[in-house]
Write a protein that holds these residues in place. Structure first.
Motif, short mmCIF file in Angstrom:
data_model
loop_
_atom_site.label_atom_id
_atom_site.label_comp_id
_atom_site.label_asym_id
_atom_site.label_seq_id
_atom_site.Cartn_x
_atom_site.Cartn_y
_atom_site.Cartn_z
N LYS A 1 -2.33 5.79 5.10
CA LYS A 1 -3.08 4.53 5.04
C LYS A 1 -2.16 3.32 5.22
O LYS A 1 -2.54 2.33 5.85
CB LYS A 1 -3.86 4.45 3.73
CG LYS A 1 -5.02 5.43 3.67
CD LYS A 1 -5.85 5.27 2.40
CE LYS A 1 -7.05 6.22 2.42
NZ LYS A 1 -7.91 6.09 1.22
N GLN A 2 -0.95 3.40 4.68
CA GLN A 2 -0.02 2.28 4.86
C GLN A 2 0.41 2.18 6.32
O GLN A 2 0.55 1.08 6.86
CB GLN A 2 1.19 2.45 3.94
CG GLN A 2 2.19 1.31 4.02
CD GLN A 2 1.60 -0.04 3.67
OE1 GLN A 2 0.64 -0.14 2.92
NE2 GLN A 2 2.16 -1.10 4.24
N GLU B 1 -4.13 7.93 -3.98
CA GLU B 1 -3.38 6.74 -3.60
C GLU B 1 -4.11 5.48 -4.05
O GLU B 1 -5.31 5.51 -4.30
CB GLU B 1 -3.20 6.72 -2.07
CG GLU B 1 -4.47 6.48 -1.26
CD GLU B 1 -5.47 7.61 -1.26
OE1 GLU B 1 -6.56 7.40 -0.71
OE2 GLU B 1 -5.19 8.70 -1.79
N TRP C 1 -0.29 -0.02 0.21
CA TRP C 1 -0.70 1.26 -0.35
C TRP C 1 0.48 1.93 -1.04
O TRP C 1 1.63 1.81 -0.60
CB TRP C 1 -1.25 2.18 0.74
CG TRP C 1 -2.63 1.84 1.16
CD1 TRP C 1 -3.00 1.10 2.25
CD2 TRP C 1 -3.85 2.20 0.50
NE1 TRP C 1 -4.36 0.97 2.31
CE2 TRP C 1 -4.92 1.64 1.25
CE3 TRP C 1 -4.15 2.94 -0.65
CZ2 TRP C 1 -6.25 1.80 0.89
CZ3 TRP C 1 -5.47 3.10 -1.01
CH2 TRP C 1 -6.51 2.53 -0.25
N VAL D 1 -3.88 0.80 -3.97
CA VAL D 1 -3.24 -0.40 -3.43
C VAL D 1 -2.49 -1.11 -4.54
O VAL D 1 -3.02 -1.34 -5.63
CB VAL D 1 -4.28 -1.34 -2.79
CG1 VAL D 1 -3.63 -2.65 -2.35
CG2 VAL D 1 -4.94 -0.65 -1.59
N GLY E 1 -1.52 8.20 0.91
CA GLY E 1 -0.91 6.89 0.76
C GLY E 1 -0.10 6.46 1.98
O GLY E 1 -0.35 5.39 2.56
N ARG F 1 -9.65 -2.75 -1.70
CA ARG F 1 -9.61 -2.37 -0.29
C ARG F 1 -9.42 -3.56 0.65
O ARG F 1 -9.14 -3.37 1.83
CB ARG F 1 -10.91 -1.65 0.09
CG ARG F 1 -11.19 -0.40 -0.68
CD ARG F 1 -10.18 0.70 -0.39
NE ARG F 1 -10.66 1.96 -0.95
CZ ARG F 1 -11.52 2.76 -0.35
NH1 ARG F 1 -12.00 2.42 0.84
NH2 ARG F 1 -11.91 3.87 -0.92
#
Length: 253
Positions: free
Chosen positions: A65-66, A147, A140, A149, A62, A131
């Motif tokens: 990706k954030q 994880e 995220w 969104v 998570g 996504r």
């Protein structure tokens, strides 16, 4: 005027399928690759597609990706994994949508390839994944595994499929699931969750009924049966590990 789009990926030693992923994203205005220490040809492949490559030590799924989303130049982002690629239908749909998006976030079905077959039923499909979003309206979660969104408003659904082609055999797949269930158990433990014999036994059974019978996983043949069988064992293993953590660390909680 069409919204500009940044495709965002996190990678580590992803050379096997990365090029197929990037080929499906060449319509985007920017590709951002956040890498956590690849030693194969991942960075060379990303550079060949003129991606903006950034190194970031692993933070967990998570947070990683954030972080990648925050490195994008544009507010509209499409987040992919290196072993995923856009079907032609989904690619055209996204391009068209960006001319006038009605919402701030969109999800679409993910078709998972397992034992040489793209699953179309059961737990492997539709596996909806959010996504595509305006990062001012979604982000995220902080989960280190599984994880997802978090969107501020309504989420739209697109018709095209995201294709997931990990290239793993069953041995590699099981190794990854073992790591995931350990992370899941640790997360549940930190949140103060507990499990007993009922949870240990009923969770796999209910999962089998839901995905193999009600959602017709049997229609995917042998790959569908093996896929849900592993999923059921994952449920069992996650709670077994959680029970073990409470027994090994009785004074912590």
């Amino acid at each position: 005027m069409s919204r500009q789009l940044s495709v965002v990926l996190i990678t580590k030693n992803a050379e096997a399928l990365l090029e197929k992923c990037l080929q499906s994203c060449v319509f985007a205005d920017e590709i951002v690759v956040v890498d956590s220490g690849s030693t194969d040809r991942t960075l060379a492949i990303a550079s060949a597609y003129k991606a903006k490559v950034i190194h970031q030590t692993w933070l967990g799924f998570g947070p990683q990706k954030q972080f990648a989303v925050q490195q994008a130049s544009h507010d509209w982002v499409l987040c992919l994994d290196a072993d995923e690629w856009l079907s032609e239908k989904l690619r055209h749909e996204i391009s068209s949508l960006l001319h006038n998006p009605a919402l701030g976030a969109y999800r679409f079905a993910r078709s998972n390839k397992f034992m040489g077959r793209f699953l179309k039923f059961g737990e492997g499909y539709p596996d909806y994944s959010l996504r595509l979003f305006d990062r001012r309206q979604a982000r995220w979660s902080d989960d280190v595994v599984h994880e997802y969104v978090i969107a501020n408003g309504e989420v739209g659904t697109l018709a095209g499929d995201l294709m997931h082609e990990s290239g793993e055999d069953i041995a590699l797949y099981l190794g990854k699931q073992n790591r995931y269930t350990s992370l899941q158990a640790e997360t549940l433990y930190q949140r103060g969750k507990k499990a007993g014999i009922a949870k240990l036994l009923l969770s796999p059974l209910l999962r089998f009924v839901k995905f193999y019978l009600l959602r017709q996983g049997f229609r995917d043949g042998l790959p569908g049966l093996v896929h849900i069988s592993i999923g059921c064992f994952n449920s069992y293993l996650k709670y077994a590990k959680l029970i073990e953590l409470h027994r090994l660390r009785p004074q912590e909680k």
